[in-house]
Scaffold this motif. Structure first.
Motif, short mmCIF file in Angstrom:
data_model
loop_
_atom_site.label_atom_id
_atom_site.label_comp_id
_atom_site.label_asym_id
_atom_site.label_seq_id
_atom_site.Cartn_x
_atom_site.Cartn_y
_atom_site.Cartn_z
N TYR A 235 20.17 1.41 29.28
CA TYR A 235 20.91 0.18 29.10
C TYR A 235 22.39 0.53 29.01
O TYR A 235 22.76 1.68 28.83
CB TYR A 235 20.44 -0.60 27.86
N ARG A 236 23.26 -0.48 29.10
CA ARG A 236 24.70 -0.24 29.12
C ARG A 236 25.41 -1.07 28.06
O ARG A 236 24.97 -2.17 27.72
CB ARG A 236 25.29 -0.57 30.50
N THR A 237 26.52 -0.51 27.58
CA THR A 237 27.34 -1.23 26.61
C THR A 237 28.22 -2.24 27.34
O THR A 237 28.42 -2.18 28.55
CB THR A 237 28.21 -0.24 25.83
N ASP A 238 28.80 -3.16 26.57
CA ASP A 238 29.64 -4.22 27.15
C ASP A 238 31.12 -3.92 27.03
O ASP A 238 31.94 -4.81 27.22
CB ASP A 238 29.34 -5.56 26.45
N GLY A 239 31.49 -2.71 26.69
CA GLY A 239 32.90 -2.38 26.53
C GLY A 239 33.63 -2.29 27.87
O GLY A 239 33.09 -2.57 28.95
N PHE A 240 34.92 -1.91 27.76
CA PHE A 240 35.73 -1.77 28.98
C PHE A 240 35.15 -0.70 29.89
O PHE A 240 35.09 -0.86 31.10
CB PHE A 240 37.18 -1.43 28.60
N VAL A 241 34.73 0.41 29.27
CA VAL A 241 34.00 1.45 30.01
C VAL A 241 32.52 1.28 29.68
O VAL A 241 32.12 1.41 28.53
CB VAL A 241 34.49 2.85 29.62
N HIS A 242 31.72 0.97 30.67
CA HIS A 242 30.30 0.72 30.46
C HIS A 242 29.58 2.04 30.26
O HIS A 242 29.27 2.74 31.23
CB HIS A 242 29.71 -0.06 31.65
N ARG A 243 29.33 2.39 29.00
CA ARG A 243 28.65 3.64 28.69
C ARG A 243 27.15 3.47 28.89
O ARG A 243 26.56 2.43 28.58
CB ARG A 243 28.94 4.06 27.26
N LEU A 244 26.53 4.52 29.38
CA LEU A 244 25.09 4.52 29.61
C LEU A 244 24.38 5.11 28.40
O LEU A 244 24.74 6.18 27.91
CB LEU A 244 24.74 5.33 30.86
N PHE A 245 23.37 4.38 27.91
CA PHE A 245 22.53 4.86 26.83
C PHE A 245 21.07 4.64 27.20
O PHE A 245 20.75 3.89 28.13
CB PHE A 245 22.84 4.12 25.51
N TYR A 246 20.21 5.33 26.48
CA TYR A 246 18.77 5.15 26.61
C TYR A 246 18.20 4.77 25.26
O TYR A 246 18.67 5.26 24.23
CB TYR A 246 18.10 6.43 27.12
N GLU A 247 17.21 3.90 25.29
CA GLU A 247 16.60 3.49 24.04
C GLU A 247 15.11 3.26 24.25
O GLU A 247 14.69 2.79 25.31
CB GLU A 247 17.25 2.21 23.51
N SER A 248 14.32 3.61 23.24
CA SER A 248 12.87 3.43 23.32
C SER A 248 12.47 2.10 22.69
O SER A 248 13.26 1.45 21.99
CB SER A 248 12.17 4.57 22.59
N SER A 249 11.25 1.72 22.95
CA SER A 249 10.68 0.58 22.23
C SER A 249 10.35 1.01 20.81
O SER A 249 10.32 2.19 20.49
CB SER A 249 9.42 0.09 22.94
N ARG A 250 10.08 0.04 19.97
CA ARG A 250 9.74 0.37 18.59
C ARG A 250 8.35 1.01 18.54
O ARG A 250 7.43 0.59 19.24
CB ARG A 250 9.75 -0.89 17.72
N PHE A 251 8.24 2.02 17.71
CA PHE A 251 6.94 2.65 17.51
C PHE A 251 6.75 2.88 16.03
O PHE A 251 7.71 2.90 15.24
CB PHE A 251 6.84 3.97 18.29
#
Length: 363
Positions: A235-251
């Motif tokens: 997923y990506r952030t909404d800032g000026f520079v769209h940083r890429l991150f990864y996130e898992s579902s809840r477990f």
């Protein structure tokens, strides 16, 4: 009154003509002795860059990767128009597109490429494996499919170490010179006190490895052990520079809910501008509506001390080295620090970025 010249006879004239002919023939024979055969003259008349016209060189120019312009060493991918890319460049293009939030395109024709649209070209892989390549040690040429075996086990010029390197001998040289060196090596004659400093370095490395594995075995003896096969999605952030991150579902683990979050090269403003890349992940405890990385959703009145590590899961191979981290989670401190995902190199990071999801097992 001058004397009249005596007329020449026919026999004298004939002998002069024969002598002249014999002289010409003799000169021709001498000239031919220094003349070169037609075949040799044709070879000399060829251009100096004859090597360019060799078949293997022409095939190397045709079958090379469109990005790095080198012959592929492993898998070969092609776009829908047939342009070739080696596996490393292919995953690098997909990783760059993922970081920029763009569609990956072929560097030659700009047609869209992806893991599903691009195909492997087995014919090119087999053809490249038969092309000759030069050994880095002896400079002899061997087919690419046997070159690795030659360099590792057969080449007499390959670099080897002295058998006494464990006690401090720094010698490195061709394999065929090792026996002569070992016969004259002075390190076997050193005293025990002299080699103790060298052995301490080896002991320290062994101690660190043993400590790691002992810690893993100790953790397996804990009363409460949980492991979860987790899938990280981008997923990506909404800032000026769209940083890429990864996130898992809840477990769920230990009657609480968690989430794993990962970032790409956190110390770089624009990861696409750096050649060295890594993935850092974070464990956040989730409390209320606040999402952080290894997330403990339910509120906890007491602190929860966790040891955690990432290993390869049953789905989607990920090449990681075991490394244990420890953190105490509480209601006020529900987010662990970012730690580097222990990948072997940047190529493995690009391979994970090229995939749609990252699958791993958290213990």
């Amino acid at each position: 009154m001058s004397e009249t010249q005596a007329p020449t006879t026919s026999s004298e004239t004939s002998s002069d003509i024969v002598g002249a002919i014999l002289g010409v023939v003799e000169n021709l024979d001498k000239h031919e002795d220094f003349m070169e055969p037609d075949i040799k003259r044709r070879k000399i008349s060829k251009p100096a860059d004859d090597k360019v016209h060799k078949l293997e060189d022409r095939l190397g120019g045709i079958l090379c990767c469109a990005v790095c312009l080198d012959l592929p060493r492993a898998a070969v991918y092609q776009c829908s128009n047939g342009h070739l890319m080696c596996a490393g460049c292919f995953t690098h293009i997909l990783a760059d597109a993922r970081l920029r939030d763009e569609t990956a395109t072929c560097p030659s024709c700009r047609v869209e490429i992806s893991k599903t649209s691009a195909t492997r070209n087995l014919a090119v892989e087999n053809a490249v494996s038969e092309l000759p390549s030069e050994c880095q040690f002896c400079n002899k040429k061997f087919p690419r499919n046997s070159l690795e075996k030659h360099e590792e086990a057969e080449c007499e010029e390959r670099i080897s170490r002295c058998m006494y390197d464990r006690i401090g001998c720094p010698w490195r040289g061709p394999l065929h010179e090792r026996s002569a060196h070992e016969n004259e090596c002075v390190h076997p004659h050193r005293t025990g006190a002299e080699i103790m400093e060298t052995l301490k370095v080896y002991d320290q490395k062994l101690l660190e490895e043993r400590k790691l594995y002992d810690s893993i075995f100790d953790l397996l003896g804990y009363e409460n052990i949980s492991f979860n096969d987790v899938q990280l999605k981008p997923y990506r952030t909404d800032g000026f520079v769209h940083r890429l991150f990864y996130e898992s579902s809840r477990f769920t683990a230990f009657n609480n809910q968690w989430v794993i979050k990962a970032g790409i090269t956190n110390n770089q403003k624009d990861p696409t501008q750096c050649s060295e890349r890594d993935i850092s992940y974070q464990n956040v405890k989730y409390s209320g509506m606040k999402k952080v990385v290894l997330i403990l959703k339910s509120k906890s009145a007491t602190t929860l001390s966790l040891n955690y590590l990432v290993v390869n899961g049953p789905v989607g191979g990920i090449n990681v080295k075991p490394r244990i981290y420890e953190f105490e989670f509480s209601e006020q401190n529900n987010e662990s620090p970012y730690v580097t995902l222990p990948l072997p190199d940047t190529a493995e990071c690009n391979r994970l970025l090229a995939a749609k999801t990252i699958n791993l097992r958290l213990v």
